[in-house]
Design an enzyme around this catalytic site. Structure first.
Site, PDB file in Angstrom:
ATOM      1  N   ASP A  35      37.736   2.269  79.073  1.00 62.86           N
ATOM      2  CA  ASP A  35      39.151   2.462  79.403  1.00 62.86           C
ATOM      3  C   ASP A  35      39.988   2.717  78.146  1.00 62.86           C
ATOM      4  OD1 ASP A  35      41.372   2.621  80.984  1.00 62.86           O
ATOM      5  OD2 ASP A  35      41.518   0.483  81.416  1.00 62.86           O
ATOM      6  N   LEU A  91      15.411   3.534  77.523  1.00 65.12           N
ATOM      7  CA  LEU A  91      16.697   3.124  78.091  1.00 65.12           C
ATOM      8  C   LEU A  91      16.985   3.819  79.424  1.00 65.12           C
ATOM      9  CD1 LEU A  91      19.624   1.844  77.673  1.00 65.12           C
ATOM     10  CD2 LEU A  91      20.224   4.049  76.650  1.00 65.12           C
ATOM     11  N   HIS A 129      39.743  12.005  76.508  1.00 69.03           N
ATOM     12  CA  HIS A 129      38.432  11.960  77.167  1.00 69.03           C
ATOM     13  C   HIS A 129      37.350  12.574  76.273  1.00 69.03           C
ATOM     14  CE1 HIS A 129      40.264  10.291  80.645  1.00 69.03           C
ATOM     15  NE2 HIS A 129      40.902  11.390  81.009  1.00 69.03           N
TER      16      HIS A 129
HETATM   17  C1  FPP Z   1      39.480   5.758  81.430  1.00 69.16           C
HETATM   18  O1  FPP Z   1      40.537   5.994  80.530  1.00 69.16           O
HETATM   19  C2  FPP Z   1      38.480   6.804  81.335  1.00 69.16           C
HETATM   20  C3  FPP Z   1      38.069   7.606  82.353  1.00 69.16           C
HETATM   21  C4  FPP Z   1      38.586   7.521  83.738  1.00 69.16           C
HETATM   22  C5  FPP Z   1      37.107   8.693  82.141  1.00 69.16           C
HETATM   23  C6  FPP Z   1      35.957   8.353  81.237  1.00 69.16           C
HETATM   24  C7  FPP Z   1      35.414   9.603  80.741  1.00 69.16           C
HETATM   25  C8  FPP Z   1      34.840   9.768  79.531  1.00 69.16           C
HETATM   26  C9  FPP Z   1      34.595   8.699  78.543  1.00 69.16           C
HETATM   27  C10 FPP Z   1      34.454  11.156  79.186  1.00 69.16           C
HETATM   28  C11 FPP Z   1      33.017  11.308  78.969  1.00 69.16           C
HETATM   29  C12 FPP Z   1      32.196  10.859  80.094  1.00 69.16           C
HETATM   30  C13 FPP Z   1      30.932  11.242  80.214  1.00 69.16           C
HETATM   31  C14 FPP Z   1      30.077  10.583  81.254  1.00 69.16           C
HETATM   32  C15 FPP Z   1      30.339  12.242  79.340  1.00 69.16           C
HETATM   33  P1  FPP Z   1      41.988   6.316  81.112  1.00 69.16           P
HETATM   34  O2  FPP Z   1      42.115   7.791  81.250  1.00 69.16           O
HETATM   35  O3  FPP Z   1      42.200   5.544  82.369  1.00 69.16           O
HETATM   36  O4  FPP Z   1      42.885   5.770  79.958  1.00 69.16           O
HETATM   37  P2  FPP Z   1      44.361   5.194  80.086  1.00 69.16           P
HETATM   38  O5  FPP Z   1      44.283   3.964  80.950  1.00 69.16           O
HETATM   39  O6  FPP Z   1      44.717   4.877  78.664  1.00 69.16           O
HETATM   40  O7  FPP Z   1      45.223   6.280  80.665  1.00 69.16           O
END
Ligand code: FPP
Length: 235
Positions: free
Chosen positions: A15, A126, A32
């Site tokens: 997150d 893994l 992201h």
């Molecule tokens: C949460 O941060 C993150 C996500 C919903 C997406 C996670 C995606 C990645 C780490 C990209 C790569 C993934 C893969 C599998 C290659 P948020 O957007 O909710 O952050 P915020 O709460 O600060 O807005």
């Protein structure tokens, strides 16, 4: 007090990508992308350090509510990640699995995921599990429906229901429950992640945003886990 050994299954709620981007004055998708770079390092670290299972929450059943641009951007990043990493992960014996119904994700991402699963299916290192279009309640509901179908068809009797049977019908099927669940960015919630599987998990929360999370951050989480006493409701 005896110390825990290394967890065999670590699960992470990645997150804070959006807040990381905002802090730098960048669009959310840059967050992201930076999150993908963190993930790369953490997967490699787990693969090299005898962690048997790593599960990451990449896209929840609720994340479809985000803008079309952000949703399609996240799936494009997944394709880029798999294109760049899957050969190396395969070489290191990593097996990729998906938790969640990925049949409805955009076609290029679905195909990349299917190819990666097929390529790595016999690997014994893994197990890297990406939760995609995953929700803990949906996971339990599907397990309940599949058992109900079997009861209806006479393949199972209602008296056969047990915790083990339910566990075996979840997306995690033969994957052990996570001993350690990490959430970054200071949020203190499970957000519909691994609800059944987390019954006895230890939780580790850090204020670090996911793109700032490093191998050292993971080591700190594992060290903290090792100092905790787990008694599973016993004494
Ligand atoms: C949460 O941060 C993150 C996500 C919903 C997406 C996670 C995606 C990645 C780490 C990209 C790569 C993934 C893969 C599998 C290659 P948020 O957007 O909710 O952050 P915020 O709460 O600060 O807005």
């Amino acid at each position: 007090m005896s110390e825990n050994s290394n967890p065999s299954h670590i699960a992470i709620i990645m997150d804070g990508n959006g807040r990381w981007a905002k802090k730098q004055g960048l669009p959310r998708l840059s967050g992201h992308k930076a999150g993908m770079e963190s993930l790369k390092k953490i997967v490699r670290y787990c693969g090299d350090n005898n962690i048997e299972n790593l599960t990451v929450y990449a896209f929840s059943t609720e994340n479809w509510k985000r803008s079309e641009e952000e949703v399609s951007g996240i799936f494009k990043i997944l394709v880029i990640y798999l294109d760049r990493e899957i050969k190396e992960l395969h070489r290191r014996g990593v097996r990729l699995r998906i938790l969640g119904d990925y049949s409805i994700i955009p076609a290029p991402a679905r195909e990349a995921v299917e190819n990666a699963i097929e390529l790595t299916k016999d690997n014994k290192g893994l197990s890297f599990n990406i939760a995609l279009n995953y929700g803990g309640r949906d996971d339990i509901l599907r397990a309940a429906k599949s058992i109900a179908e079997d009861v209806k068809e006479g393949k199972l009797d209602a008296s056969d229901l047990s915790e083990e049977l339910i566990s075996s019908r979840l997306y995690t099927g033969d994957i052990p429950d996570p001993e350690l669940i990490i959430r970054t960015s200071g949020e203190l919630r499970l957000s519909n992640f691994l609800l059944w599987q987390s019954a006895y998990s230890e939780f580790y929360f850090t204020d670090e945003l996911w793109p700032d999370f490093t191998e050292d951050s993971l080591k700190a989480a594992i060290n903290e886990y090792k100092t905790r006493k787990r008694n599973f409701g016993g004494r």
